[in-house]
Design an enzyme around this catalytic site. Structure first.
Site, PDB file in Angstrom:
ATOM      1  N   ARG A 130       0.815  -1.230   0.000  1.00 17.88           N
ATOM      2  CA  ARG A 130       0.000   0.000   0.000  1.00 17.88           C
ATOM      3  C   ARG A 130       0.846   1.276   0.000  1.00 17.88           C
ATOM      4  NH1 ARG A 130      -2.260  -3.435  -1.439  1.00 17.88           N
ATOM      5  NH2 ARG A 130      -4.097  -4.506  -0.640  1.00 17.88           N
ATOM      6  N   SER A 169     -11.006  -1.158   3.404  1.00 21.58           N
ATOM      7  CA  SER A 169     -10.338  -1.616   4.631  1.00 21.58           C
ATOM      8  C   SER A 169      -9.807  -0.396   5.373  1.00 21.58           C
ATOM      9  CB  SER A 169      -9.149  -2.519   4.302  1.00 21.58           C
ATOM     10  OG  SER A 169      -9.606  -3.642   3.611  1.00 21.58           O
ATOM     11  N   GLU A 222      -5.139   2.408   6.889  1.00 24.41           N
ATOM     12  CA  GLU A 222      -4.884   2.395   5.440  1.00 24.41           C
ATOM     13  C   GLU A 222      -5.586   3.607   4.815  1.00 24.41           C
ATOM     14  OE1 GLU A 222      -5.294  -1.358   3.416  1.00 24.41           O
ATOM     15  OE2 GLU A 222      -6.121  -0.398   1.627  1.00 24.41           O
TER      16      GLU A 222
HETATM   17  C1  FAD Z   1     -15.889  -0.809  -0.883  1.00 26.94           C
HETATM   18  C2  FAD Z   1     -14.403  -0.565  -1.053  1.00 26.94           C
HETATM   19  C3  FAD Z   1     -13.568  -1.630  -1.351  1.00 26.94           C
HETATM   20  C4  FAD Z   1     -12.184  -1.436  -1.495  1.00 26.94           C
HETATM   21  N1  FAD Z   1     -11.387  -2.502  -1.788  1.00 26.94           N
HETATM   22  C5  FAD Z   1     -10.066  -2.328  -1.933  1.00 26.94           C
HETATM   23  C6  FAD Z   1      -9.210  -3.435  -2.240  1.00 26.94           C
HETATM   24  O1  FAD Z   1      -9.647  -4.573  -2.411  1.00 26.94           O
HETATM   25  N2  FAD Z   1      -7.882  -3.187  -2.368  1.00 26.94           N
HETATM   26  C7  FAD Z   1      -7.342  -1.953  -2.200  1.00 26.94           C
HETATM   27  O2  FAD Z   1      -6.105  -1.798  -2.330  1.00 26.94           O
HETATM   28  N3  FAD Z   1      -8.125  -0.881  -1.928  1.00 26.94           N
HETATM   29  C8  FAD Z   1      -9.458  -1.038  -1.796  1.00 26.94           C
HETATM   30  N4  FAD Z   1     -10.249   0.048  -1.510  1.00 26.94           N
HETATM   31  C9  FAD Z   1      -9.640   1.377  -1.312  1.00 26.94           C
HETATM   32  C10 FAD Z   1      -9.516   2.252  -2.581  1.00 26.94           C
HETATM   33  O3  FAD Z   1     -10.515   1.917  -3.528  1.00 26.94           O
HETATM   34  C11 FAD Z   1      -8.142   2.157  -3.226  1.00 26.94           C
HETATM   35  O4  FAD Z   1      -7.130   2.604  -2.329  1.00 26.94           O
HETATM   36  C12 FAD Z   1      -8.045   2.986  -4.522  1.00 26.94           C
HETATM   37  O5  FAD Z   1      -6.831   2.702  -5.151  1.00 26.94           O
HETATM   38  C13 FAD Z   1      -8.131   4.491  -4.278  1.00 26.94           C
HETATM   39  O6  FAD Z   1      -8.335   5.122  -5.533  1.00 26.94           O
HETATM   40  P1  FAD Z   1      -9.093   6.530  -5.630  1.00 26.94           P
HETATM   41  O7  FAD Z   1      -9.058   6.971  -7.041  1.00 26.94           O
HETATM   42  O8  FAD Z   1     -10.431   6.451  -5.007  1.00 26.94           O
HETATM   43  O9  FAD Z   1      -8.119   7.424  -4.774  1.00 26.94           O
HETATM   44  P2  FAD Z   1      -8.538   8.511  -3.677  1.00 26.94           P
HETATM   45  O10 FAD Z   1      -9.204   7.843  -2.530  1.00 26.94           O
HETATM   46  O11 FAD Z   1      -9.244   9.631  -4.317  1.00 26.94           O
HETATM   47  O12 FAD Z   1      -7.092   8.961  -3.205  1.00 26.94           O
HETATM   48  C14 FAD Z   1      -6.268   8.070  -2.480  1.00 26.94           C
HETATM   49  C15 FAD Z   1      -4.850   8.658  -2.445  1.00 26.94           C
HETATM   50  O13 FAD Z   1      -4.326   8.630  -3.775  1.00 26.94           O
HETATM   51  C16 FAD Z   1      -3.909   9.934  -4.174  1.00 26.94           C
HETATM   52  N5  FAD Z   1      -4.218  10.061  -5.612  1.00 26.94           N
HETATM   53  C17 FAD Z   1      -5.380   9.799  -6.243  1.00 26.94           C
HETATM   54  N6  FAD Z   1      -5.239   9.993  -7.583  1.00 26.94           N
HETATM   55  C18 FAD Z   1      -3.956  10.397  -7.780  1.00 26.94           C
HETATM   56  C19 FAD Z   1      -3.184  10.770  -8.931  1.00 26.94           C
HETATM   57  N7  FAD Z   1      -3.701  10.775 -10.168  1.00 26.94           N
HETATM   58  N8  FAD Z   1      -1.895  11.127  -8.735  1.00 26.94           N
HETATM   59  C20 FAD Z   1      -1.327  11.145  -7.496  1.00 26.94           C
HETATM   60  N9  FAD Z   1      -2.008  10.805  -6.387  1.00 26.94           N
HETATM   61  C21 FAD Z   1      -3.312  10.438  -6.521  1.00 26.94           C
HETATM   62  C22 FAD Z   1      -4.702  10.892  -3.303  1.00 26.94           C
HETATM   63  O14 FAD Z   1      -4.014  12.125  -3.112  1.00 26.94           O
HETATM   64  C23 FAD Z   1      -4.852  10.125  -2.004  1.00 26.94           C
HETATM   65  O15 FAD Z   1      -3.762  10.352  -1.142  1.00 26.94           O
HETATM   66  C24 FAD Z   1     -11.639  -0.127  -1.359  1.00 26.94           C
HETATM   67  C25 FAD Z   1     -12.489   0.948  -1.100  1.00 26.94           C
HETATM   68  C26 FAD Z   1     -13.858   0.741  -0.951  1.00 26.94           C
HETATM   69  C27 FAD Z   1     -14.751   1.925  -0.677  1.00 26.94           C
END
Ligand code: FAD
Length: 295
Positions: free
Chosen positions: A171, A221, A291
């Protein structure tokens, strides 16, 4: 802030916008400004204005791993949750913009009968967020499939970084340390059978729906997996299933998830996180690390 309104279209800007409208937790106070860029040059321009006007900024994707505080964010939120062009495929490498959702990206892989990305189809984030977090599921993570990443440095330089130099770990990635912005990434996959890929995606989707509280707002998570343990099991064994602070609750369906049971504030979630960490530490001598990123 005024310059944003002089340079960008009005429909790209949201002023004093509640962040709860932009996160899967449905929590978060107002951001001074949210910018929805329409191109890479929009992002570069935004960084320039922020630097010149000393404005704090943060990048977000689909807000699926974020907990914004109730006070909101004083500065500019650059929301990259749409690709600027469709993904391109050449010799088993899918190249896609950071704003593409992981479900759209895995569907693009399916369309090309490329296997290796099935694990990511149910993660509700963008490619950019997944690179930043080195997102993973079912024994695979982004680092297994990423070949190269295009980054924008805080100084406005575009660099192509091979996966071997991305410092991917559990992560984490170098993006977290550098505060750079993911613009796009290449995903190396393997030729496979369309039907097998589809069946695997369906299987993993069902397993998620069965085990995780997908019907409740959350950020996935809440805690990282501690070495040698599962966070959800430790929390359950500590007797915390269903524990509540205000509107925040440890999901009885999967104790690794804190869910917004209705009207939860960020303060509720943070207090529940602290309560869970303290109880698990006192019982099992294991310190859980969030996380979810608290902003
Ligand atoms: C129901 C549910 C299930 C999930 N299951 C999983 C799973 O199985 N595995 C897992 O790893 N995660 C899981 N997640 C967490 C999440 O979906 C992941 O961490 C995902 O990668 C976050 O992507 P996001 O676009 O929503 O990022 P955001 O939540 O919008 O941002 C997360 C971080 O990434 C940074 N960021 C976003 N986009 C960029 C970019 N283009 N450049 C630089 N930094 C950036 C942000 O600044 C922030 O610090 C889950 C979440 C939910 C709600």
């Amino acid at each position: 802030m005024k310059r944003f309104f002089q340079i960008f279209r009005l429909d790209q800007l949201l002023k004093n916008e509640p962040l709860k409208n932009h996160t899967t937790f449905k929590i978060g106070g107002p951001a001074d400004l949210i910018l929805m860029p329409g191109s890479w040059s929009d992002i570069i321009t935004a960084l320039q204005i922020c630097a010149e006007e000393h404005l704090p900024y943060i990048v977000m994707g689909r807000g699926s791993n974020l907990l914004f505080r109730d006070e909101g964010f004083r500065g500019v939120v650059i929301k990259i949750d749409q690709p600027f062009k469709p993904p391109a495929c050449s010799q088993c490498v899918l190249w896609a913009d950071a704003g593409i959702s992981l479900s759209a990206l895995s569907n693009a892989a399916l369309k090309e009968s490329l296997t290796g990305l099935e694990f990511a189809g149910g993660i509700p984030g963008t490619l950019g967020g997944a690179v930043y977090m080195n997102a993973g599921a079912y024994g695979s993570e982004m680092k297994d499939v990423i070949t190269e990443v295009e980054l924008l440095t805080p100084e406005g330089h575009i660099q192509k970084i091979p996966a071997s130099e991305m410092d991917f770990g559990y992560r984490t990635s170098r993006v977290q340390r550098e505060k750079s912005i993911v613009l796009s990434a290449g995903i190396r996959l393997i030729n496979g059978s369309y039907d097998d890929i589809l069946a695997k995606m369906k299987d993993l989707g069902e397993s998620r729906r069965e085990k995780q509280p997908m019907d409740m707002p959350s950020a996935g998570s809440t805690f990282k997996r501690p070495l040698g343990y599962f966070a959800g099991k430790l929390i359950m064994d500590a007797g915390l299933s269903g524990a509540k602070v205000g509107g925040a609750q440890v999901s009885p369906k999967h104790c690794g998830f804190i869910v917004n049971g209705g009207g939860a504030t960020a303060r509720d979630v943070i207090n529940l996180i602290e309560h869970v960490r303290e109880t698990v530490y006192n019982k099992f001598d294991v310190l859980l690390e969030p996380e979810v990123r608290i902003i």
